[in-house]
Every structure is written in structure tokens, then in C-alpha cells.
Design a protein around this motif. Structure first.
Motif, PDB file in Angstrom:
ATOM      1  N   GLY A  99       0.788  -1.232   0.000  1.00  0.00           N
ATOM      2  CA  GLY A  99       0.000   0.000   0.000  1.00  0.00           C
ATOM      3  C   GLY A  99       0.811   1.269   0.000  1.00  0.00           C
ATOM      4  N   VAL A 100       2.122   1.181  -0.174  1.00  0.00           N
ATOM      5  CA  VAL A 100       2.958   2.379  -0.246  1.00  0.00           C
ATOM      6  C   VAL A 100       2.578   3.178  -1.494  1.00  0.00           C
ATOM      7  CG1 VAL A 100       5.310   3.217  -0.539  1.00  0.00           C
ATOM      8  CG2 VAL A 100       4.859   1.287   0.984  1.00  0.00           C
ATOM      9  N   LYS A 101       2.297   4.474  -1.317  1.00  0.00           N
ATOM     10  CA  LYS A 101       1.846   5.300  -2.436  1.00  0.00           C
ATOM     11  C   LYS A 101       2.975   6.102  -3.072  1.00  0.00           C
ATOM     12  CE  LYS A 101      -1.499   4.614  -3.419  1.00  0.00           C
ATOM     13  NZ  LYS A 101      -1.913   3.347  -4.061  1.00  0.00           N
ATOM     14  N   ARG A 102       4.037   6.367  -2.340  1.00  0.00           N
ATOM     15  CA  ARG A 102       5.213   7.046  -2.889  1.00  0.00           C
ATOM     16  C   ARG A 102       6.447   6.244  -2.484  1.00  0.00           C
ATOM     17  NH1 ARG A 102       3.948  12.603  -3.880  1.00  0.00           N
ATOM     18  NH2 ARG A 102       1.838  12.518  -4.733  1.00  0.00           N
ATOM     19  N   LEU A 103       7.264   5.929  -3.453  1.00  0.00           N
ATOM     20  CA  LEU A 103       8.470   5.150  -3.207  1.00  0.00           C
ATOM     21  C   LEU A 103       9.650   5.909  -3.794  1.00  0.00           C
ATOM     22  CD1 LEU A 103       9.414   2.477  -2.002  1.00  0.00           C
ATOM     23  CD2 LEU A 103       8.850   1.362  -4.162  1.00  0.00           C
ATOM     24  N   VAL A 104      10.558   6.358  -2.932  1.00  0.00           N
ATOM     25  CA  VAL A 104      11.708   7.153  -3.371  1.00  0.00           C
ATOM     26  C   VAL A 104      12.969   6.304  -3.211  1.00  0.00           C
ATOM     27  CG1 VAL A 104      13.017   9.281  -3.065  1.00  0.00           C
ATOM     28  CG2 VAL A 104      10.546   9.253  -2.594  1.00  0.00           C
ATOM     29  N   LEU A 105      13.648   6.045  -4.301  1.00  0.00           N
ATOM     30  CA  LEU A 105      14.859   5.219  -4.276  1.00  0.00           C
ATOM     31  C   LEU A 105      16.083   6.105  -4.077  1.00  0.00           C
ATOM     32  CD1 LEU A 105      16.251   2.487  -4.584  1.00  0.00           C
ATOM     33  CD2 LEU A 105      16.154   2.787  -7.069  1.00  0.00           C
ATOM     34  N   ILE A 106      16.860   5.796  -3.029  1.00  0.00           N
ATOM     35  CA  ILE A 106      18.051   6.578  -2.676  1.00  0.00           C
ATOM     36  C   ILE A 106      19.292   5.696  -2.797  1.00  0.00           C
ATOM     37  CG2 ILE A 106      19.216   7.899  -0.867  1.00  0.00           C
ATOM     38  CD1 ILE A 106      16.666   9.266  -1.578  1.00  0.00           C
ATOM     39  N   ALA A 107      20.261   6.130  -3.596  1.00  0.00           N
ATOM     40  CA  ALA A 107      21.576   5.484  -3.622  1.00  0.00           C
ATOM     41  C   ALA A 107      22.419   6.170  -2.555  1.00  0.00           C
ATOM     42  CB  ALA A 107      22.222   5.615  -4.997  1.00  0.00           C
ATOM     43  N   SER A 108      22.527   5.544  -1.385  1.00  0.00           N
ATOM     44  CA  SER A 108      23.197   6.173  -0.242  1.00  0.00           C
ATOM     45  C   SER A 108      24.710   5.957  -0.281  1.00  0.00           C
ATOM     46  CB  SER A 108      22.619   5.615   1.067  1.00  0.00           C
ATOM     47  OG  SER A 108      22.834   4.220   1.148  1.00  0.00           O
ATOM     48  N   LYS A 109      25.404   6.692   0.602  1.00  0.00           N
ATOM     49  CA  LYS A 109      26.861   6.602   0.708  1.00  0.00           C
ATOM     50  C   LYS A 109      27.517   6.817  -0.665  1.00  0.00           C
ATOM     51  CE  LYS A 109      26.767   3.663   4.810  1.00  0.00           C
ATOM     52  NZ  LYS A 109      27.315   2.485   5.503  1.00  0.00           N
ATOM     53  N   TYR A 110      27.061   7.869  -1.328  1.00  0.00           N
ATOM     54  CA  TYR A 110      27.546   8.211  -2.673  1.00  0.00           C
ATOM     55  C   TYR A 110      29.059   8.409  -2.685  1.00  0.00           C
ATOM     56  CZ  TYR A 110      26.968  10.545  -7.275  1.00  0.00           C
ATOM     57  OH  TYR A 110      27.009  10.881  -8.601  1.00  0.00           O
ATOM     58  N   ASP A 111      29.583   8.991  -1.601  1.00  0.00           N
ATOM     59  CA  ASP A 111      31.037   9.226  -1.516  1.00  0.00           C
ATOM     60  C   ASP A 111      31.804   7.917  -1.590  1.00  0.00           C
ATOM     61  OD1 ASP A 111      31.836   8.595   1.665  1.00  0.00           O
ATOM     62  OD2 ASP A 111      29.754   9.142   1.325  1.00  0.00           O
ATOM     63  N   SER A 112      31.242   6.869  -0.974  1.00  0.00           N
ATOM     64  CA  SER A 112      31.905   5.565  -1.004  1.00  0.00           C
ATOM     65  C   SER A 112      31.911   4.994  -2.415  1.00  0.00           C
ATOM     66  CB  SER A 112      31.187   4.605  -0.046  1.00  0.00           C
ATOM     67  OG  SER A 112      31.769   3.329  -0.099  1.00  0.00           O
ATOM     68  N   GLY A 113      30.798   5.194  -3.126  1.00  0.00           N
ATOM     69  CA  GLY A 113      30.708   4.687  -4.491  1.00  0.00           C
ATOM     70  C   GLY A 113      31.730   5.303  -5.423  1.00  0.00           C
ATOM     71  N   ILE A 114      31.918   6.625  -5.322  1.00  0.00           N
ATOM     72  CA  ILE A 114      32.861   7.270  -6.254  1.00  0.00           C
ATOM     73  C   ILE A 114      34.314   7.003  -5.862  1.00  0.00           C
ATOM     74  CG2 ILE A 114      31.199   9.098  -6.767  1.00  0.00           C
ATOM     75  CD1 ILE A 114      33.637  10.832  -5.364  1.00  0.00           C
ATOM     76  N   ARG A 115      34.553   6.749  -4.572  1.00  0.00           N
ATOM     77  CA  ARG A 115      35.947   6.486  -4.159  1.00  0.00           C
ATOM     78  C   ARG A 115      36.476   5.198  -4.772  1.00  0.00           C
ATOM     79  NH1 ARG A 115      35.385   6.686   2.025  1.00  0.00           N
ATOM     80  NH2 ARG A 115      37.541   6.013   2.068  1.00  0.00           N
ATOM     81  N   ASP A 116      35.564   4.302  -5.157  1.00  0.00           N
ATOM     82  CA  ASP A 116      35.989   3.044  -5.761  1.00  0.00           C
ATOM     83  C   ASP A 116      36.620   3.246  -7.136  1.00  0.00           C
ATOM     84  OD1 ASP A 116      35.050   1.660  -3.580  1.00  0.00           O
ATOM     85  OD2 ASP A 116      33.111   1.188  -4.470  1.00  0.00           O
TER      86      ASP A 116
END
Length: 720
Positions: free
Chosen positions: A257-274
Motif C-alpha cells: 500500500g505504499v503510495k510514494r516510493l523514493v529510491l536513494i543510492a546512499s553513501k555516494y562518496d563511497s561509491g565514487i571512491r571506488d
């Protein structure tokens, strides 16, 4: 608000329809099938009953696995980056924390019940590596280390604590839900009632990871998810939308029944450091490469990569929903996940903050990133990307009534879709059983079993190869972990110099002699003079805090040695492929669908340990030796030396522990390999025995299954 008038007739009709289905399938369905239908009715009643109660709030959930950065995300979004909500670095310390508005500032604590604690204590006695049991052992050990008598707390069930300031709140929350809080191991859930206008009309929940090993907390989290209207779903950039994330995102949230679903890619700093790397003279970083020498370019690469993955997964899921005839509303909710937001709470909180005020974690991040930046403040804003999140959050809150109005129209359609999916699942399982029984006789099954057992030697060799690769990776990560521990230990040797002042009074003698008064000769009186002296001092608490922070950071680094070397889901995939690849699944001798289910269940039972260290003796040693303000140079030197010795001792213990843990874990890996083999053979044995038993009455068993299938087909046809 007109839409808050419940249509009880429509709700009662749906419940009656499901009751009729339960009655129709009884006598044919498995017990677990009946339980699933009854649970559907129960959850439907809970959701509708909650929605139409007075003063219904907008329920906003922050969801994701442990270590997805949920608490940091909420601290940045709601509290300006202050660490109000403690981080939980392991599943055992994750607690469901709800936040709502109130004129009084109150912490509502919910303890485990006596019955729930008994289950935990029983699980702690089980000597297995399954996460349910290891977490139970850790929780019981925490209670023992804290010297806590749990019965008085479990008996009273709950407690309310008032607080005046955020400092009071932080102190109390750390005691009750912090990783090393005194009462943390016996807490099931916490509600914060805050006199903060931002919380009016909404209820926000920081959920434990959906990979929470504590059953009662998982139940509480799922109960909240049934009532959720808006969800911010966090998935780490470094392992974005892995299998566990996607199962939750695609199979549970929208249908609840969720009416709004917001997808967050968290820890963005960690992703780019790779992908950041200093470019040498001979390097030529092409546009298409997954490597960059500056932060903006790295952000562009990672954003494109994560967006492409999200779009691919969403497109695939939408096609599946359309084929199943799912509601347009549900499809629209899912489509919005194709454009995830990339954020870094840590980077956003560092923006505009003087370097002197950075935490040790922020200093480490800053020093790692500044090599690749010409304008750190600008790049930190780029990585943080929180203004977009705040704008979206504010929009959701202002659209509360519209969101709730949408929800009131979808209760029955969503419940019907959930019912349909349940019945389709029962149909698939039953058809699978019929296929196995109809395509195999007793002799064929026995022959199939012999063929499988004869191939186990090849499987064992391939399993040994998989674990050999893990051992090599562990050794490499261990060496890197020791180096990082040594570097981390240097950050905690300095003790903060504090300044204080005191009033100093001095005395001196003043003569009272008068030339013409002989009787006054030789007399005097004392006068006093006061002045303020400023001084510097240290306190033992700062040194103890350094030890605590060092142990936390170091323990996390050690855990990273294992998590970096051991990608659990990847290992499961490899092991599953080893087994499946060793059988000719195209052969008529094997039922591939049933066999894959057996293999999946066997391999899914593999879990890996978490590292812990007890530094209470080191902390007590400093706290017991130094008290109050340490002002003299000699005492300061002694405190500094004591801290240095303690850090050095902890470092040695951690290194030895890491080396020992890697050695022990290698032995454990060997045992896991044997367990995989033994468990697989055991599952095969039991499954074939069941099928052989059913083959004795094959016609009767098939007839009963087909009758059940006929009923399911009929019931599916009635769902409009």
C-alpha cells in the motif's frame, strides 16, 4: 476530510470473499497455505483500522539493509546533521525508532517481553553459525557485560523518559539504542515525541535493516510497513540494488500500500571512491572507462552506472507486472524508482564546516577526497545532493491529504492483488509437485538419486576451489586491514586540551603603626586580594572516549576485511552454480525446477561471523587512575602515556585478533564447505524419500493435487 469515511461494506465483502476461499480450499491446501490467507485478512484489518482512526498521520518509513546509512540520512534530513539517532553497525543493535510531534519531549521505550527474552536466551544456547543464533549470543553477552538484571525491565514492558535538550536526548538514546548502550540489548522499539513543528501530522520511522536476525523486531518492522504511506528506500551505492534489496523493493513494499516510493543510492562518496585514481603521465583515462581522476567526473560515471541499473531492474519488473495484469497505480509507483537520487549524508554535513570541527571519520574521508578536488566545498555539495532530497520530503509532507486520499481508494484493489499473487504461488507449487510425480516412477527416482550421489565428488572439488579463492582474498584483505588499523591508531593519541579559570586569593600584611600613637607601633592587619587565573587541563573522559572511538572504527575496519573479502551473495551464487553446473539439468533424469529449489534452500543457509572486542578493562584502567581535571604537566604526560599504551595494547589485540580470526575463519570455511556438502546430500535424501513415499500412492496423490489446482483456478477466476 470526506475521504476518511470508511466504506465498511466494501471491506466486509472482501473479508467474506477470502473466508469463502479458505473454506473452499480447506481439506486440499497445505497448512501454510491456509495460514497465508488468514494472515492476509489479519493484515487487511490492521491497515484499514489504522487508516480510519482519528488524527491519522502520514506514515513515512526509511527502509534498507543494516549499514545502508538510514540513521545518518535521517539525522541530516531532520536534525541538521546532528548525530541524534545513533548508528547501528551490526544487526544486533538495530532498533525500530519512530518520531512524532508532541508538546512534551519524551522518549518512549519498549522492552522485550519476558516471553521474547526467553526465546532469545534459548537461541543463545544453540551452538550454530546461523545469524539468528549468533546475534542472540551477542545480545545475551552484552547483557552480561553490562551487568544488567533484565527481569525488572522486561516485567514493566515500557518506560517514558522526558528530556529538555538534544544533549539530553542524545545521552538517553545512546543508553537505550546506541551500539554499546547499557540497555540496548533489551530494547525492541523506541518512539521519540518531539516538540518540533516539522513533525506535525507525520510519523517517521527509522527501521532496522530488513535483514534483522531478531524475529520479534522483524515482525514489528513488517507491522509498520503494512501501515506505511511513503517510503525512502536506501541502497548503498557500492552494492546498489543487490538481490536482497531488490526482493524487498519488488515483492513487498508496493503491494503493502505504499503510495510514494523514493529510491536513494546512499553513501555516494563511497561509491565514487571506488573509481578515483591519481592519473600518472602514462595514463590515458578514456571517456568510457570506469576510472576518474576528479570528483565531478567520478560522480558522472557512477550516476550513469547506478541509473542504468535502476532503469534496467525497473523496466524488467514493470513488464512482469503488466503481464500479470497488475494495477496501473502499482506500476506507476514502481516506475518512479527508475530515477534514483544519489546522496551522501557525510559529505553534505561536511559542507561549509571548518576542518577543525571534522570528526575522525570526516577527516579520513576529506583526506581521501581532496587529492581529487580543486574545490572541495563545491565537490562536497555535489556528493551530498541533499537539497533535492529535502525538497522532495517537503513536497511529500505538503501533499499529505492527496497521498492519503489515493490510499483510501486502493485498499481493496491492493488486497485483491496480494490475494491473487498468493493463490498463483500456491498454484505454481502444486503444479510442480504434480509434474514430479507424473514424470517419475519409483525406479526412475532411485536411479536419479544414484546419479546425483555419484556426482558429489566433482561437486566437492569445485566447492573446495570456491573456498580456496576466498582464502586467498582473505589473506590480501588481512594485510591491508593491519595497515589501516595502524594508521587509525595514530588519530586517537591526542587528548583534547580544555581551558578553565579559577579565582586565586592572596594575603599580605599592612602596618597599622602611627607616628604619634605609640600604642599602635608594631601592629598590623591582614588584607586580601583576588584575581582570576586561566589554565589548561585534560580529563580522563576524553581519553576514554578516544579509546571507545578507536575501538569502534577499528572494529568496523576489521569487519570490512571480512565483508570485502567475502561477498556473501556472490559466494552463494558461485556455490549454487557449482552444484547446478555439475548436473545435466537438461536430462530427463532430473527435475530441474525442484532440484534448484533444494539447492537454493541449502546454500541460502550459509552465514558469516562478525568481529567483536571488549575494551572495558582498558577504559576502566584510565578512568580509575585519573579523576577530575588533570592540570599538571607531569599528570598530563602520564595520561597521554596511559592513552598511548592503551591504544597500542588495543591495536596489538586487534591485530592478533584479526590474524587469529582469519585463521579460525579459514578453518570455519572448511567446515562450511563440508556442511554444504552434507546438507545438500541430506536435503536430497529427504526430498527423494518423500517423493518415493508419494509414488506408492501416486494416482491418489496426483488426483488430490489436481483437485486443489481446480479449486485454485476457480478462485483465481473470481478475483476481479
Amino acid at each position: 476530510m470526506e475521504f476518511f469515511t470508511a466504506d465498511n461494506r466494501e471491506f466486509e465483502t472482501f473479508i467474506n470473499d477470502v473466508d469463502i476461499i479458505i473454506s473452499d480450499v480447506s481439506g486440499h491446501a497445505k497448512t501454510e497455505d491456509i495460514d497465508g490467507l488468514n494472515k492476509l485478512i489479519k493484515n487487511f484489518k490492521i491497515k484499514t483500522g489504522d487508516f480510519y482512526r482519528e488524527n491519522r498521520k502520514l506514515n513515512i518509513g526509511v527502509v534498507g539493509q543494516v549499514k545502508a546509512g538510514k540513521s545518518s540520512f535521517l539525522n541530516t534530513l531532520l536534525f541538521g546533521g546532528q548525530e541524534i539517532l545513533p548508528k547501528a553497525s551490526t544487526p544486533k543493535t538495530a532498533t525500530l525508532t519512530k518520531m512524532e510531534y508532541s508538546e512534551e519531549n519524551i522518549i518512549q521505550i519498549e522492552y522485550y517481553s519476558l516471553e521474547e527474552w526467553e526465546v532469545l536466551a534459548d537461541n543463545a544456547m544453540v551452538d550454530l553459525d546461523d545469524e539468528i543464533y549468533t546475534s542472540a549470543r551477542e545480545i545475551v553477552d552484552m547483557v552480561r557485560r553490562n551487568g544488567l538484571d533484565v527481569d525488572p525491565y522486561l516485567e514493566k514492558g515500557s518506560e517514558r523518559i522526558c528530556f529538555d535538550s538534544y544533549d539530553d536526548l542524545i545521552q538517553n538514546l545512546n543508553d537505550y539504542v546506541g551500539e554499546d548502550g547499557r540497555y540496548t540489548p533489551i530494547i525492541k522499539a523506541v518512539t521519540l515525541y518531539l516538540n518540533k513543528e516539522d513533525f506535525r501530522g507525520i510519523s517517521i520511522v527509522d527501521t532496522p535493516g530488513l535483514n534483522d536476525p531478531i524475529a520479534s523486531r522483524t515482525i514489528r518492522t513488517k507491522e509498520f510497513m503494512e501501515l506505511c504511506d511513503v517510503v525512502f528506500f536506501l541502497s548503498q551505492s557500492g552494492s546498489f540494488l543487490d538481490k536482497s534489496d531488490w526482493v524487498l523493493l519488488s515483492s513487498q513494499l508496493p503491494q503493502k500500500g505504499v503510495k510514494r516510493l523514493v529510491l536513494i543510492a546512499s553513501k555516494y562518496d563511497s561509491g565514487i571512491r571506488d573509481i578515483l585514481r591519481v592519473q600518472d603521465e602514462d595514463d590515458d583515462f578514456n571517456e568510457g572507462e570506469n576510472v576518474a581522476d576528479n570528483i565531478p567526473k567520478a560522480c558522472k560515471i557512477i550516476k550513469k552506472k547506478l541509473s542504468k541499473r535502476a532503469k534496467s531492474k525497473v523496466d524488467e519488473f514493470v513488464r512482469d507486472l503488466e503481464e500479470r495484469g497488475s494495477s496501473p497505480e502499482l506500476i506507476e509507483v514502481i516506475k518512479k524508482c527508475a530515477d534514483p537520487l544519489m546522496v551522501s549524508s557525510l559529505a553534505y554535513n561536511m559542507t561549509g564546516k571548518p576542518e577543525l570541527e571534522f570528526t575522525s571519520e570526516e577527516r579520513n574521508i576529506y583526506s581521501a577526497l581532496k587529492l581529487f578536488s580543486n574545490d572541495m566545498d563545491s565537490d562536497l555539495k555535489l556528493l551530498g545532493n541533499f537539497d533535492e532530497v529535502k525538497g522532495l520530503f517537503d513536497k511529500v509532507v505538503t501533499e499529505k491529504e492527496h497521498i492519503l486520499e489515493q490510499k483510501t481508494k486502493s485498499f481493496v484493489p491492493n488486497a485483491k492483488e496480494e490475494l491473487k499473487n498468493l493463490l498463483l504461488g500456491y498454484k505454481d507449487k502444486t503444479e510442480n509437485r504434480v509434474q514430479v510425480l507424473e514424470t517419475n516412477d519409483r525406479e526412475q527416482l532411485i536411479e536419479q538419486k544414484k546419479q546425483i550421489e555419484s556426482q558429489m565428488s566433482a561437486i566437492k572439488a569445485d566447492i573446495a576451489t570456491v573456498f580456496g579463492e576466498i582464502n586467498a582474498k582473505l589473506e590480501s584483505e588481512k594485510a591491508e586491514g593491519v595497515r589501516e588499523l595502524r594508521e587509525a591508531s595514530k588519530d586517537y593519541l591526542d587528548i583534547k586540551e580544555r581551558s578553565g579559570s579559577k579565582t586565586v586569593t592572596t594575603s599580605y600584611e599592612v602596618s597599622d603603626s602611627r607616628l604619634l600613637l605609640p600604642r599602635t607601633w608594631g601592629t598590623s592587619h591582614t588584607e586580601y586580594e583576588s584575581h582570576v587565573e586561566h589554565y589548561s587541563y585534560c580529563i580522563a573522559a576524553d581519553a576514554v572516549e578516544n579509546l571507545h572511538k578507536f575501538s569502534m572504527e577499528a572494529t568496523n575496519k576489521i569487519e570490512e576485511v571480512f565483508t570485502d573479502a567475502i561477498q556473501i551473495k556472490e559466494i552463494k551464487r558461485k556455490l549454487l552454480n557449482v552444484v547446478v553446473d555439475n548436473f545435466d539439468m537438461g536430462s530427463e533424469k532430473y527435475d530441474s525446477s525442484l532440484f534448484r529449489i533444494m539447492v537454493e534452500e541449502t546454500v541460502s543457509a550459509i552465514e558469516f561471523p562478525i568481529f567483536n572486542i571488549d575494551i572495558s578493562d582498558a577504559m576502566d584502567g584510565i578512568a580509575g587512575r585519573f579523576s577530575g581535571e588533570v592540570t599538571s604537566a607531569s599528570q598530563k604526560n602520564e595520561l597521554s602515556t596511559a592513552l598511548s599504551n592503551a591504544v597500542s595494547k588495543i591495536y596489538d589485540e586487534l591485530c592478533n585478533g584479526l590474524i587469529g580470526s582469519v585463521k579460525n575463519f579459514k578453518d570455519e570455511l572448511m567446515n562450511i564447505g563440508h556442511k554444504v556438502q552434507d546438507s545438500l546430500l541430506s536435503n536430497i535424501e529427504s526430498e527423494f524419500e518423500l517423493l518415493l513415499e508419494q509414488c506408492e500412492n501416486k494416482d491418489k496423490e496426483v488426483a488430490e493435487y489436481r483437485e486443489y489446482l481446480s479449486i485454485l483456478e476457480k478462485e483465481l477466476g473470481t478475483i476481479k
